[in-house]
Design a protein around this motif. Structure first.
Motif, PDB file in Angstrom:
ATOM      1  N   GLU A 130      68.232  90.570  30.564  1.00 18.63           N
ATOM      2  CA  GLU A 130      69.525  90.613  29.872  1.00 18.63           C
ATOM      3  C   GLU A 130      69.538  89.668  28.669  1.00 18.63           C
ATOM      4  O   GLU A 130      70.062  89.994  27.605  1.00 18.63           O
ATOM      5  CB  GLU A 130      70.646  90.258  30.857  1.00 18.63           C
ATOM      6  CG  GLU A 130      70.835  91.319  31.932  1.00 18.63           C
ATOM      7  CD  GLU A 130      71.740  90.910  33.080  1.00 18.63           C
ATOM      8  OE1 GLU A 130      71.976  91.761  33.970  1.00 18.63           O
ATOM      9  OE2 GLU A 130      72.216  89.761  33.120  1.00 18.63           O
TER      10      GLU A 130
ATOM     11  N   ILE B 112      70.118  90.655  24.510  1.00 18.24           N
ATOM     12  CA  ILE B 112      71.119  90.156  23.559  1.00 18.24           C
ATOM     13  C   ILE B 112      70.473  89.382  22.410  1.00 18.24           C
ATOM     14  O   ILE B 112      71.014  89.323  21.316  1.00 18.24           O
ATOM     15  CB  ILE B 112      72.238  89.319  24.239  1.00 18.24           C
ATOM     16  CG1 ILE B 112      71.723  87.974  24.745  1.00 18.24           C
ATOM     17  CG2 ILE B 112      72.945  90.090  25.321  1.00 18.24           C
ATOM     18  CD1 ILE B 112      72.825  86.962  25.000  1.00 18.24           C
TER      19      ILE B 112
ATOM     20  N   TYR C  21      73.975  93.912  26.123  1.00 22.93           N
ATOM     21  CA  TYR C  21      74.096  93.293  27.451  1.00 22.93           C
ATOM     22  C   TYR C  21      74.458  94.341  28.498  1.00 22.93           C
ATOM     23  O   TYR C  21      73.841  94.431  29.557  1.00 22.93           O
ATOM     24  CB  TYR C  21      75.161  92.196  27.370  1.00 22.93           C
ATOM     25  CG  TYR C  21      75.417  91.424  28.656  1.00 22.93           C
ATOM     26  CD1 TYR C  21      74.401  91.118  29.558  1.00 22.93           C
ATOM     27  CD2 TYR C  21      76.708  90.964  28.958  1.00 22.93           C
ATOM     28  CE1 TYR C  21      74.652  90.390  30.708  1.00 22.93           C
ATOM     29  CE2 TYR C  21      76.966  90.230  30.104  1.00 22.93           C
ATOM     30  CZ  TYR C  21      75.932  89.950  30.985  1.00 22.93           C
ATOM     31  OH  TYR C  21      76.177  89.227  32.129  1.00 22.93           O
TER      32      TYR C  21
ATOM     33  N   ILE D 160      75.437  83.836  29.299  1.00 19.85           N
ATOM     34  CA  ILE D 160      75.330  84.976  28.389  1.00 19.85           C
ATOM     35  C   ILE D 160      76.710  85.353  27.875  1.00 19.85           C
ATOM     36  O   ILE D 160      76.918  85.569  26.676  1.00 19.85           O
ATOM     37  CB  ILE D 160      74.665  86.188  29.094  1.00 19.85           C
ATOM     38  CG1 ILE D 160      73.185  85.912  29.356  1.00 19.85           C
ATOM     39  CG2 ILE D 160      74.834  87.474  28.264  1.00 19.85           C
ATOM     40  CD1 ILE D 160      72.456  87.005  30.132  1.00 19.85           C
TER      41      ILE D 160
END
Length: 199
Positions: A70, A74, A87, A132
């Protein structure tokens, strides 16, 4: 550890993942894992001294792999919206992979109450996920596409709650074709949460 030993250990971990997804946490034995890996039970014992030891390392490994995947998704994007979409694409990777991961992950969560190590690994995973979310939200605030009034950490936590809730609901619906619907609904819900305004 030598390369051959590292490969053998990885082979056993993959087998454990397969077996837990098929049989469920409580029903897995070292013999099941050995059979799936195509090795003897003695070989499994050589690398892991117990079923608990394998499953602990398995949970740590799969949650770390997912986080890295992930994060890489991004990192390739420049804006908050493209990062958010990347994402979600990484999270909703495919019906097959999502079904396998969440089947195993929910089994682990059921054990977490009585296991401090599982709790620790799970909290580490969530803190990574929130990180994130915080990166995306902070960038969106700077770009003026997300409300500057919202609390970053609270909304990063809610973002992940929407993601996991959507995937768990999809999983329990038992309808493979709804995967895309849940992905799109999840993105829209997150945009609403962050009070998205088009540039």
């Amino acid at each position: 550890m030598k390369k051959k030993e590292e490969e053998r250990k990885t082979q056993i971990m993959k087998a454990a993942y397969n077996v837990v997804s098929e049989l469920g946490y409580d029903n897995v034995t070292l013999q099941n894992i050995a059979d799936n890996a195509g090795v003897s039970k003695g070989v499994v014992h050589y690398y892991f001294n117990s079923k608990q030891n394998i499953l602990l390392e398995l949970l740590d490994s799969i949650t770390n792999q997912i986080y890295k995947y992930e994060l890489e998704a991004i990192a390739q994007q420049q804006t908050a919206i493209t990062k958010l979409k990347a994402y979600l694409e990484a999270v909703f990777v495919s019906p097959q992979k999502n079904r396998k991961f969440y089947s195993v992950y929910l089994d682990f969560l059921a054990q977490a109450n009585g296991n401090a190590d599982y709790k620790r690994i799970n909290m580490n995973f969530y803190e990574n996920c929130w990180g994130i979310g915080e990166e995306i939200i902070e960038l969106g605030k700077k770009e003026g596409v997300f409300s500057k009034e919202i609390d970053t950490l609270t909304n990063a936590k809610m973002m992940r709650a929407l993601i996991d809730g959507s995937l768990i609901q999809w999983l329990t619906s038992n309808e493979e074709e709804l995967h895309q619907f849940y992905k799109e609904s999840c993105i829209n819900s997150i945009l609403n949460l962050l009070q998205y305004t088009k540039e």
